[in-house]
Design a protein around this motif. Structure first.
Motif, short mmCIF file in Angstrom:
data_model
loop_
_atom_site.label_atom_id
_atom_site.label_comp_id
_atom_site.label_asym_id
_atom_site.label_seq_id
_atom_site.Cartn_x
_atom_site.Cartn_y
_atom_site.Cartn_z
N GLY B 97 -22.33 17.09 -3.17
CA GLY B 97 -22.62 15.82 -2.50
C GLY B 97 -23.14 16.06 -1.10
O GLY B 97 -24.10 16.78 -0.89
N ALA B 98 -22.47 15.45 -0.15
CA ALA B 98 -22.77 15.68 1.26
C ALA B 98 -21.46 15.40 2.00
O ALA B 98 -20.44 15.11 1.36
N CYS B 99 -21.48 15.51 3.33
CA CYS B 99 -20.24 15.45 4.10
C CYS B 99 -19.33 14.29 3.69
O CYS B 99 -18.14 14.49 3.47
N GLN B 100 -19.90 13.09 3.61
CA GLN B 100 -19.04 11.93 3.34
C GLN B 100 -18.28 12.09 2.03
O GLN B 100 -17.13 11.64 1.91
N ILE B 101 -18.94 12.68 1.05
CA ILE B 101 -18.30 12.88 -0.25
C ILE B 101 -17.30 14.03 -0.16
O ILE B 101 -16.16 13.93 -0.65
N GLN B 102 -17.70 15.12 0.48
CA GLN B 102 -16.81 16.28 0.62
C GLN B 102 -15.50 15.87 1.32
O GLN B 102 -14.44 16.40 1.03
N ASN B 103 -15.61 14.93 2.26
CA ASN B 103 -14.43 14.50 3.02
C ASN B 103 -13.45 13.70 2.19
O ASN B 103 -12.29 13.58 2.54
N GLY C 60 -11.29 10.95 11.89
CA GLY C 60 -12.18 11.98 12.41
C GLY C 60 -13.19 12.54 11.43
O GLY C 60 -13.95 13.43 11.78
N SER C 61 -13.20 12.03 10.19
CA SER C 61 -14.19 12.50 9.21
C SER C 61 -15.00 11.31 8.70
O SER C 61 -14.47 10.20 8.60
N THR C 62 -16.25 11.57 8.35
CA THR C 62 -17.05 10.48 7.81
C THR C 62 -16.65 10.14 6.39
O THR C 62 -16.17 11.00 5.65
N ALA C 116 -23.46 11.60 13.22
CA ALA C 116 -23.74 12.43 14.39
C ALA C 116 -22.50 12.53 15.27
O ALA C 116 -22.20 13.60 15.83
N LYS C 117 -21.77 11.45 15.39
CA LYS C 117 -20.58 11.47 16.26
C LYS C 117 -19.54 12.44 15.73
O LYS C 117 -18.97 13.24 16.49
N VAL C 118 -19.30 12.41 14.44
CA VAL C 118 -18.31 13.33 13.87
C VAL C 118 -18.75 14.78 14.10
O VAL C 118 -17.96 15.64 14.48
N LEU C 119 -20.03 15.03 13.90
CA LEU C 119 -20.54 16.39 14.14
C LEU C 119 -20.30 16.81 15.58
O LEU C 119 -19.75 17.89 15.84
N LEU C 120 -20.71 15.97 16.51
CA LEU C 120 -20.64 16.37 17.93
C LEU C 120 -19.20 16.40 18.44
O LEU C 120 -18.89 17.15 19.36
#
Lengths: 753, 284, 165
Positions: B97-103, C60-62, C116-120
């Motif tokens: 997936g991507a970050c949102q899914i991985q999270n 803290g995570s998207t 972007a906010k979570v990354l930074l």
């Protein structure tokens, strides 16, 4: 010419603050008291006679009404050229997804549940999905007696013996694919009745004034009873040209006298709006031994699906652009638009001029290869220059920097340097050059109205019905206005959201807003400036307006700055004199209708040029193509806002690349199988190459400060450049889009065999 | 959506709720909520495992690794141990997936959904992982291969949930890797996935575990190529020949499917990428 | 059939404030935010976690709020786009998106800004690859992502400067 102060600068977008803060209001974001919800019942068959029974749905708890064809108060139809859409299907459905009923209930949940109870009895009719089949006399007919709804003919020179004089002739058939705009914001809207009886419709559209006409005619209402407010538009790309939610919502609001909202899901959005015309293109191109293109013959068949939408205009544009940006003395082109029972096709970025490069750009590369010329050399030899004549006989008198775009693209990508990789992943480079004619074309009145007015706060209010669809119209057109009046950008208030306040500026399409509405605004603003200065002369007791300037909201004598009047005060002086500092102006783009038999004429103006180069890597096992680098050399006339232009180029490249490599509706018997973003693939950030933008300026004298439209041309070269790069990498020719891994593997095996 | 949702804090409580009829577990929810919205699933109640902390975490002991079912793909990506010792699992996680899914997406959800394209299943198969199942009668264990019955089908009985997956801690002599082919470089469902694990003694492959995903109704081991790899030198491996063995094996299994013309070819590229990573690691 | 909604009290921290709301715990978080709390900055583009327009920050995570149930946010700390700016003052990331020309139609923008906010927050000086990965779950059809990547680099600089002051 005086140095430009606002035009040419990368001014920040005027609509950006609301968008980054989440405050921009898209239609789905509107909530009103007492609001009800509507859900559309759509056909599930591609071609059938229908009978609709809505009693059970009407009886469902919470349902207020179920609207069908019998409830439509005006003419039950709409359509941008032909009125061949029904608001609700009355007797027959012609495609999957056509609206049959609109269920309105207190909640969306109830509306959806009741929609399942609308009983549609289908009597299936024979259907046709292949446009070539549909052209045959015995094919099932979609509308009327013939499925061929348009035939464009282009004839130049003589085809007798033209090919026999050629040293090289290449011939092939190409097929582009039907694809979706995939704008991020699915259709939505709200309608409500105001106290004075006006029905207000809030919607994301490309052309609010035309929507108003469509709604008025379908519901039998006078124009002035309908007001269209354009909410923030979450992308359009041509997909918001045809009516979707507009008539349904207005009808429901009018009948129920309650605010009503609808929101499409992504799946419904895929069924609701138009698609890009897939085209089957039979092409034959010949060149003399020295590489001079000498003859071209093309037959193009575009699948219009179940409705005409813009098919005439799209296939006309395809025909006019069929030769590519090259001088060819002998040309014969026939292009056809054909009805089928597929999803209907309409406007999409490129608009016919985007499909034909698949053929002409691959054939010119093939010719170069056979003549042992480089792709750059053959393009430079044949490409349009100032004074060239197009296949329609139109002379390109100015602003033709195509040679420069080709040279700059080739240089920036170091085109001739070859990667000699031996691994299973092969690299290749490709280039493509294109042209694009702006506007509606073919003598059709291409009109942009604009108004400029000095108001009490000393600012200039510009009114134009030119929609901000994300392209930056509001910013770029404000810059043109500021430059023309001679004020700073923040002294311009740009109003384009309300049909009751704005004049009709035509559609936000055909790459025409910068040129057409930009011109309308420029001439209105220039006249406003003249009248402002004239009044200032009177108030300041001067003998002439010469020597006056506007500086920071103040009109002053350049050589005697103390002699001045603020714009607020100027407004007050005008009011005192009973004078309105309000100017309305109209700009009409020039376009000469083509001859019906020969296609000779001057259909579009101006033309915009571009050359893109790309480097790809092809995995010979999996067939996966990665685009590694792109160089985009784009003619813009004059850059109104370089940062906005770069954004357009990068986005255009992404869309072109996506069409070439990924997008596939999975169409089967008229049904879209890939109707959401997990299977309808568009690129992510990790799929994009590095992109180098090269903005090429060649001001056009009829354009506002020289600026031409670039919304569409920026995507067109991506596809053919990628296809040429794939050929360079692995030696195969893609003749059917998309260039999917499956297709690449199939062709690689075919080549091996 | 008007469904009763239980939010237990401990495993026993969760198991208790599941003893009633008509319930469905929600783990991360990244697949389930789509099914609920489209009304493909209409459970009478949901048991939300979000707050059952004992189900989340990576337990590394001397002998075994145990990964709780509610461990997210992000947890795997953030684990230094996984990144260093189990690159196959780490690469699978970061490409899912991507970050949102991985999270949000969990290992348990990915396994239990048993999609043919579920990325973690071939990895766990190559690791010879065991599924640890909790029910009213306590714990039972079975191999992941038997746990997955087919597309969308697992071996959980009514009232049971997947508690964790466990496998032997990789030894120093082991190398593992993962490769996947998708339609794009993120947010991609696997067209083909391949996990490889080899035990190497003095450069010679002594044991090989190769599994693939999306090549049939469930992920599975590819025994033919495993046999081929055994006894070969990892540094002088004829990758093309190994890939042909796998390709022939896949073709034989899927010969009746329309997709085979492409997949038998493409699987070679995916396998080569995975085995090349192993070779690279062997050389480090 | 009309069924009286099953509601329960849900408490969590939203944009820095503790709140408690009566809600159907099986509601999707996006619907809860938009319909119940009126926070319409969170957009729905696909309903299946592919486009990222509905991105919010949970602990803290998207997360895609279309793939989260309201029950799952109990006791968590949630941020939406509305929680980024202080009064009229934009967050440096928001300002960078404007300055870099990273906004076109704007529909993906709130989700992009939050990714972007979570990354930074986790990596104040991200490499190019980190930036691409951080927004790879947010589809954009307008920009081709380039200006968005530039904006995130720019935001990293802005935030460094802010921190130094």
């Amino acid at each position: 010419m005086e140095q430009l102060k606002v035009v040419g600068k990368s001014e920040l977008r005027v609509d950006a603050k609301d968008k980054v803060s989440g405050k921009a209001i898209y239609p789905a974001d509107i909530y009103m008291e007492n609001m009800v919800y509507g859900y559309t019942v759509r056909s599930t068959m591609p071609h059938a006679e229908i009978a609709v029974d809505k009693k059970a749905a009407e009886a469902y708890p919470g349902v207020l009404a179920v609207f069908t064809a019998e409830d439509v108060t005006g003419l039950n139809h709409h359509g941008v050229v032909f009125k061949d859409h029904e608001v609700f299907c009355s007797k027959k459905v012609r495609r999957i997804g056509e609206p049959i009923a609109f269920v309105v209930a207190e909640t969306m949940t109830a509306a959806k549940a009741a929609a399942k109870l609308v009983n549609v009895e289908y009597k299936e009719l024979p259907a046709v999905f292949d446009p070539i089949e549909a052209m045959k006399e015995d094919a099932p007919k979609i509308h009327g007696d013939s499925n061929i709804l348009y035939h464009y003919k282009l004839r130049k020179g003589s085809m007798d013996e033209a090919f026999s004089k050629c040293a090289v002739v290449v011939e092939s058939t190409y097929e582009t694919s039907m694809v979706d705009h995939a704008f991020l914001q699915p259709e939505a809207g709200v309608a409500y009745v105001e106290e004075d009886g006006t029905i207000t419709l809030v919607v994301a559209t490309q052309y609010p004034h035309y929507d108003r006409e469509e709604v008025a005619e379908a519901l039998g209402l006078p124009h002035d009873r309908i007001k269209i407010l354009t909410a923030a538009v979450g992308g359009a790309f041509g997909g918001r040209e045809d009516v979707t939610v507009q008539i349904h919502l207005t009808l429901a609001a009018m009948k129920l006298n309650r605010p009503i909202k609808t929101i499409y899901t992504r799946e419904e959005s895929f069924e609701a709006h138009s698609k890009r015309h897939p085209m089957k293109m039979k092409y034959k191109t010949g060149a003399l031994a020295d590489g001079t293109l000498y003859a071209m013959e093309a037959e193009i068949v575009g699948d219009s699906g179940a409705h005409a939408s813009w098919a005439l205009n799209v296939l006309r544009k395809a025909g006019v652009h069929a030769t590519g940006p090259y001088t060819i003395p002998n040309v014969k082109v026939d292009s056809y638009a054909v009805y089928t029972n597929n999803p209907f096709t309409g406007a999409m970025r490129g608009f016919g001029a985007g499909q034909v490069p698949m053929a002409y750009e691959q054939q010119i590369d093939e010719i170069a290869k056979r003549l042992n010329m480089s792709p750059i050399e053959i393009r430079l030899k044949n490409c349009f220059k100032v004074g060239s004549e197009t296949a329609t006989g139109q002379v390109l008198e100015e602003s033709v920097p195509l040679t420069e775009t080709i040279l700059k693209a080739a240089e920036a990508m170091n085109f001739e340097a070859k990667d000699q990789s031996s691994s299973r992943k092969k690299k290749g480079k490709g280039i493509a050059s294109i042209f694009y004619g702006t506007g509606y074309g073919n003598g059709f009145p291409d009109v942009s109205n604009a108004r400029a007015e000095l108001k009490a706060d000393g600012r200039i209010y510009v009114y134009a019905g030119a929609t901000e669809v994300g392209q930056g119209a509001k910013t770029a057109l404000s810059q043109i206005a500021a430059e023309a009046v001679g004020v700073q950008l923040d002294a311009i208030v740009f109003i384009n959201e309300d049909t009751s306040k704005t004049p009709d500026s035509g559609t936000a399409a055909a790459s025409r807003q910068t040129y057409n509405t930009g011109n309308g605004i420029k001439i209105a603003c220039e006249q406003l400036r003249l009248e402002m200065l004239e009044l200032a002369k009177e108030v300041l007791k001067l003998n002439t307006t010469v020597g006056l300037r506007i500086n920071n909201g103040i009109v002053e004598v350049k050589s005697l700055p103390g002699r001045n009047i603020s714009l607020e005060a100027l407004y007050a002086e005008a009011a005192k004199r009973g004078k309105n500092l309000k100017i309305d102006r109209t700009f009409v783009a020039h376009s000469v209708r083509m001859d019906d038999e020969t296609g000779q004429g001057a259909p579009y103006w101006p033309y915009t040029f571009a050359a893109f180069g790309v480097e790809v890597e092809v995995d010979t096992d999996t067939g996966k193509v990665d685009v590694l680098n792109a160089v985009c050399a784009q003619d813009v006339g004059k850059a109104v806002n370089p940062m906005l232009i770069e954004g357009q180029i990068e986005g255009g490249f992404a869309m072109g690349m996506s069409w070439t490599l990924y997008e596939d509706l999975g169409l089967q018997q008229g049904k879209i199988k890939n109707n959401n973003f997990s299977n309808y693939i568009i690129p992510t950030s990790l799929d994009m190459p590095e992109i180098k933008n090269i903005i090429v300026e060649a001001p056009e004298s009829t354009a506002p400060f020289g600026a031409k439209g670039i919304g569409e041309p920026v995507m067109i070269p991506a596809m053919p450049a990628i296809l040429n790069a794939i050929n360079d990498a692995v030696g195969i020719r893609i003749t059917k889009l998309p260039a999917s891994p499956q297709e690449i593997v199939r062709l690689l095996k075919e080549k091996q065999a | 959506m008007n469904i009763k949702v239980y939010t237990p804090d401990v495993l026993d409580e969760a198991v208790n709720f599941l003893q009633q009829d008509g319930g469905h577990i929600i783990a991360g929810g990244t697949d389930l909520i789509i099914e609920l919205r489209k009304e493909k699933l209409k459970p009478e109640f949901l048991v939300d495992l979000t707050f059952v902390n004992e189900l989340r975490g990576i337990l590394v002991s001397d002998e075994t690794i145990e990964i709780g079912a509610m461990t997210t793909f992000e947890d795997l990506i953030n684990s230094e141990y996984i990144k260093a010792e189990l690159p196959s699992l780490w690469e699978c996680a970061i490409n899912m997936g991507a970050c949102q899914i991985q999270n949000r997406a969990t290992i348990g959800g990915n396994i239990c959904n048993a999609a043919a394209a579920a990325d973690s299943i071939p990895v766990f198969m190559a690791l010879e992982a065991e599924c640890i199942i909790a029910g009213a009668d306590g714990i039972r264990k079975m191999s992941i291969d038997s746990f997955i019955l087919g597309t969308g089908k697992n071996s959980l009985q009514k009232g049971e949930l997947l508690k964790a997956v466990a496998f032997k801690r990789p030894q120093k002599s082991e190398i593992n890797s993962f490769a996947k082919l998708g339609k794009r470089n993120a947010l991609a469902i696997s067209t083909i996935a391949c996990a490889v694990r080899v035990k190497v003694d003095n450069r010679i492959i002594t044991e090989a575990f190769v599994s693939t995903g999306s090549l049939g109704s469930k992920a599975g081991r590819e025994l033919g190529v495993e046999v081929y790899l055994m006894g070969k030198s990892i540094t002088d491996l004829n990758i093309d020949e190994a890939a042909e063995v796998l390709s022939a094996e896949v073709e034989e299994r899927l010969k009746s499917r329309a997709s085979i013309a492409y997949k038998k070819h493409a699987v070679k590229g995916v396998f080569k990428e995975a085995i090349e990573k192993c070779i690279k690691r062997a050389n480090q | 059939m009309h069924v009286e909604a099953l509601k329960e009290k849900i408490s969590f921290k939203l944009n820095g404030k503790e709140i408690e709301v009566e809600a159907d715990p099986s509601m999707r978080l996006i619907d809860f935010l938009r319909e119940v709390l009126g926070l319409t900055g969170t957009k729905e583009g696909c309903g299946e976690g592919e486009c990222g327009a509905c991105t919010v920050i949970i602990d803290g995570s998207t997360a895609n709020s279309c793939l989260v149930l309201t029950s799952q946010i109990k006791g968590k700390e949630l941020y939406t786009i509305e929680g980024l700016q202080k009064g009229e003052e934009l967050h440096p990331i928001q300002q960078a998106f404007i300055d870099a020309g990273a906004v076109q139609c704007g529909f993906c923008t709130p989700g992009m800004v939050l990714s972007a906010k979570v990354l930074l927050d986790k990596q104040p000086e991200p490499a190019e690859g980190d930036i691409k990965r951080a927004i790879s779950g947010n589809l954009c059809r307008c920009t081709g992502y380039k200006k968005i990547e530039t904006a995130i680099k720019m935001a990293s600089d802005y935030m460094k400067k802010d921190g130094a002051e």
